[in-house]
Design a protein around this motif. Structure first.
Motif, PDB file in Angstrom:
ATOM      1  N   HIS A   1       2.262   8.969  10.620  1.00 51.70           N
ATOM      2  CA  HIS A   1       1.264   8.311   9.780  1.00 51.70           C
ATOM      3  C   HIS A   1       0.314   7.401  10.561  1.00 51.70           C
ATOM      4  CE1 HIS A   1       3.145   9.878   6.181  1.00 51.70           C
ATOM      5  NE2 HIS A   1       4.311   9.405   6.578  1.00 51.70           N
TER       6      HIS A   1
ATOM      7  N   LEU B   1       0.794   4.725  12.404  1.00 49.89           N
ATOM      8  CA  LEU B   1       0.982   3.292  12.197  1.00 49.89           C
ATOM      9  C   LEU B   1       1.097   2.496  13.491  1.00 49.89           C
ATOM     10  CD1 LEU B   1       3.457   3.309   9.175  1.00 49.89           C
ATOM     11  CD2 LEU B   1       0.968   3.199   9.174  1.00 49.89           C
TER      12      LEU B   1
ATOM     13  N   ARG C   1       4.047  -4.859   2.290  1.00 44.53           N
ATOM     14  CA  ARG C   1       3.277  -3.655   1.948  1.00 44.53           C
ATOM     15  C   ARG C   1       2.993  -3.602   0.449  1.00 44.53           C
ATOM     16  NH1 ARG C   1       1.973   1.035   4.433  1.00 44.53           N
ATOM     17  NH2 ARG C   1       1.629   2.855   3.099  1.00 44.53           N
TER      18      ARG C   1
ATOM     19  N   ARG D   1       0.218  -5.988  -0.419  1.00 44.02           N
ATOM     20  CA  ARG D   1      -1.068  -5.439   0.012  1.00 44.02           C
ATOM     21  C   ARG D   1      -1.549  -4.333  -0.926  1.00 44.02           C
ATOM     22  NH1 ARG D   1       0.458  -5.537   6.485  1.00 44.02           N
ATOM     23  NH2 ARG D   1      -0.643  -7.488   6.965  1.00 44.02           N
ATOM     24  N   LEU D   2      -0.624  -3.498  -1.380  1.00 46.51           N
ATOM     25  CA  LEU D   2      -0.996  -2.480  -2.368  1.00 46.51           C
ATOM     26  C   LEU D   2      -1.540  -3.124  -3.638  1.00 46.51           C
ATOM     27  CD1 LEU D   2       1.864   0.196  -2.188  1.00 46.51           C
ATOM     28  CD2 LEU D   2      -0.567   0.634  -1.846  1.00 46.51           C
TER      29      LEU D   2
ATOM     30  N   ALA E   1      -9.034  -0.302   1.390  1.00 50.51           N
ATOM     31  CA  ALA E   1      -7.724  -0.033   1.981  1.00 50.51           C
ATOM     32  C   ALA E   1      -7.648  -0.572   3.408  1.00 50.51           C
ATOM     33  CB  ALA E   1      -7.438   1.460   1.963  1.00 50.51           C
ATOM     34  N   SER E   2      -8.697  -0.356   4.176  1.00 53.16           N
ATOM     35  CA  SER E   2      -8.719  -0.828   5.560  1.00 53.16           C
ATOM     36  C   SER E   2      -8.672  -2.345   5.626  1.00 53.16           C
ATOM     37  CB  SER E   2      -9.970  -0.310   6.266  1.00 53.16           C
ATOM     38  OG  SER E   2     -10.040  -0.797   7.586  1.00 53.16           O
TER      39      SER E   2
ATOM     40  N   PHE F   1      -4.325  -0.796   5.612  1.00 49.72           N
ATOM     41  CA  PHE F   1      -3.859   0.576   5.458  1.00 49.72           C
ATOM     42  C   PHE F   1      -4.744   1.504   6.286  1.00 49.72           C
ATOM     43  CE2 PHE F   1      -2.451  -1.584   1.600  1.00 49.72           C
ATOM     44  CZ  PHE F   1      -1.108  -1.245   1.602  1.00 49.72           C
TER      45      PHE F   1
ATOM     46  N   PHE G   1      -1.428   6.122   2.224  1.00 42.25           N
ATOM     47  CA  PHE G   1      -1.798   5.045   1.314  1.00 42.25           C
ATOM     48  C   PHE G   1      -2.000   5.574  -0.104  1.00 42.25           C
ATOM     49  CE2 PHE G   1      -5.695   3.546  -0.800  1.00 42.25           C
ATOM     50  CZ  PHE G   1      -5.231   2.338  -1.308  1.00 42.25           C
TER      51      PHE G   1
ATOM     52  N   ASP H   1       1.332   6.416  -1.765  1.00 38.59           N
ATOM     53  CA  ASP H   1       2.058   5.206  -2.171  1.00 38.59           C
ATOM     54  C   ASP H   1       1.386   4.547  -3.375  1.00 38.59           C
ATOM     55  OD1 ASP H   1       3.821   5.592  -0.123  1.00 38.59           O
ATOM     56  OD2 ASP H   1       2.965   4.066   1.205  1.00 38.59           O
ATOM     57  N   TYR H   2       0.081   4.556  -3.382  1.00 40.43           N
ATOM     58  CA  TYR H   2      -0.680   3.945  -4.487  1.00 40.43           C
ATOM     59  C   TYR H   2      -0.377   4.672  -5.799  1.00 40.43           C
ATOM     60  CZ  TYR H   2      -4.782   1.843  -6.777  1.00 40.43           C
ATOM     61  OH  TYR H   2      -5.633   1.143  -7.612  1.00 40.43           O
TER      62      TYR H   2
END
Length: 301
Positions: A161, A163, A248, A251-252, A271-272, A276, A282, A285-286
């Motif tokens: 991903h 990361l 996380r 942040r979401l 998102a950035s 993310f 992203f 998960d959202y």
């Protein structure tokens, strides 16, 4: 390996030496057979490097200079590695290579290493937060559990991903440093007992206030005034999750609120801003969290 960029694929010994030195340090490279074939791939961020390296079907002797400012953790995923002439590391085991020593390495036939590189200053910071000496010595893990777990996480979640280099790279690097100390560091100093509920409350307050920054496990533990491992244990006991998972989630939620308020020109921009980097993960998960897609919520604003 998925998520890594191939930097080298050659049978030229001099080229291999020069390219690999750019990721590690100057070294001598001596093939012990005619089947030399160097392959090197990497995924690197500011505080964390992950590398895959092999030299082919025949043994190869490597004699690196002392690293000075970083520590390596090398794990044969095929074949075996011998360190210093007498420490044999089999497939699936990991050896730490400290920053100050000379490390003669013998790649066995078909050896392929998965190596993690951490800066010494990050190890020192993790040690201070954990109440440990910042002393990673060369040798196998004293307790393989933490390192094995973080290795699985890096291979299955971090690399695929992106990361390592995304805005979340600092959080990942801090987590890896804590696991390195847990497996290869000296025992931690026993601290006074801390009330678990109060620790989690302080940590959550810090997360809420700093979710937009390059925040990681070490930062949260420092704010809660406990060792990172203690913080992780208290989060599991009190909330059934981890500090980084809580970060996380916050942040979401911030992205969700901004999209519904129409703040931002695009999903990628919002998102950035909240750290993310991989939009595919992203979005998944959202949707799992809120039952809608980010673009649907932006259009609804």
């Amino acid at each position: 390996m998925e998520g890594m960029t191939v930097r080298l694929d050659t049978r030229d010994v001099d080229l291999a030496r020069a390219q690999v030195a750019a990721s590690y340090c100057p070294h001598q490279l001596t093939p012990r057979g005619a089947a030399f074939h160097a392959r090197h791939a990497e995924a690197s961020g500011e505080e964390l490097g992950v590398f895959s390296l092999s030299y082919g079907a025949d043994p190869v002797q490597v004699e690196p200079e002392p690293f000075q400012d970083f520590v390596l953790f090398s794990r044969p995923v095929a074949g075996s590695l011998t360190v210093g002439g007498d420490t044999h590391i089999a497939t699936g085991q990991t050896v730490a290579l400290d920053a100050r020593s000379v490390h003669p390495l013998l790649f066995g036939p078909g050896c392929r290493l998965l190596t993690v590189k951490l800066p010494g200053k990050l190890i020192a910071r993790a040690a201070a937060a954990s109440g440990r000496a910042a002393d990673i010595r060369t040798g196998p893990a004293l307790d393989p559990g933490p390192w094995d777990a973080v290795t699985r996480f890096v291979v299955r979640e971090v690399l695929p991903h992106g990361l390592v280099t995304a805005p979340l790279g600092s959080s990942v690097a801090q987590l890896v440093a804590v696991a390195a100390l847990g497996s290869f560091g000296a025992p931690a100093v026993v601290r006074r007992h801390a009330n678990a509920a109060a620790v989690v409350r302080r940590a959550c307050e810090y997360i809420d206030a700093h979710a937009d920054a390059a925040t990681g496990l070490l930062d949260i533990a420092a704010a809660a005034d406990v060792a990172p491992r203690t913080l992780q244990d208290h989060f599991r006991e009190q909330l059934g999750t981890s500090p980084t998972a809580r970060l996380r989630q916050v942040r979401l939620e911030r992205v969700h609120a901004e999209l519904l308020a129409g703040q931002g020109k695009s999903v990628a921009e919002v998102a950035s801003r909240w750290g993310f980097g991989n939009l595919g993960r992203f979005a998944a998960d959202y949707r799992r969290t809120f039952g809608t897609t980010p673009s649907e919520d932006l259009r609804r604003a």
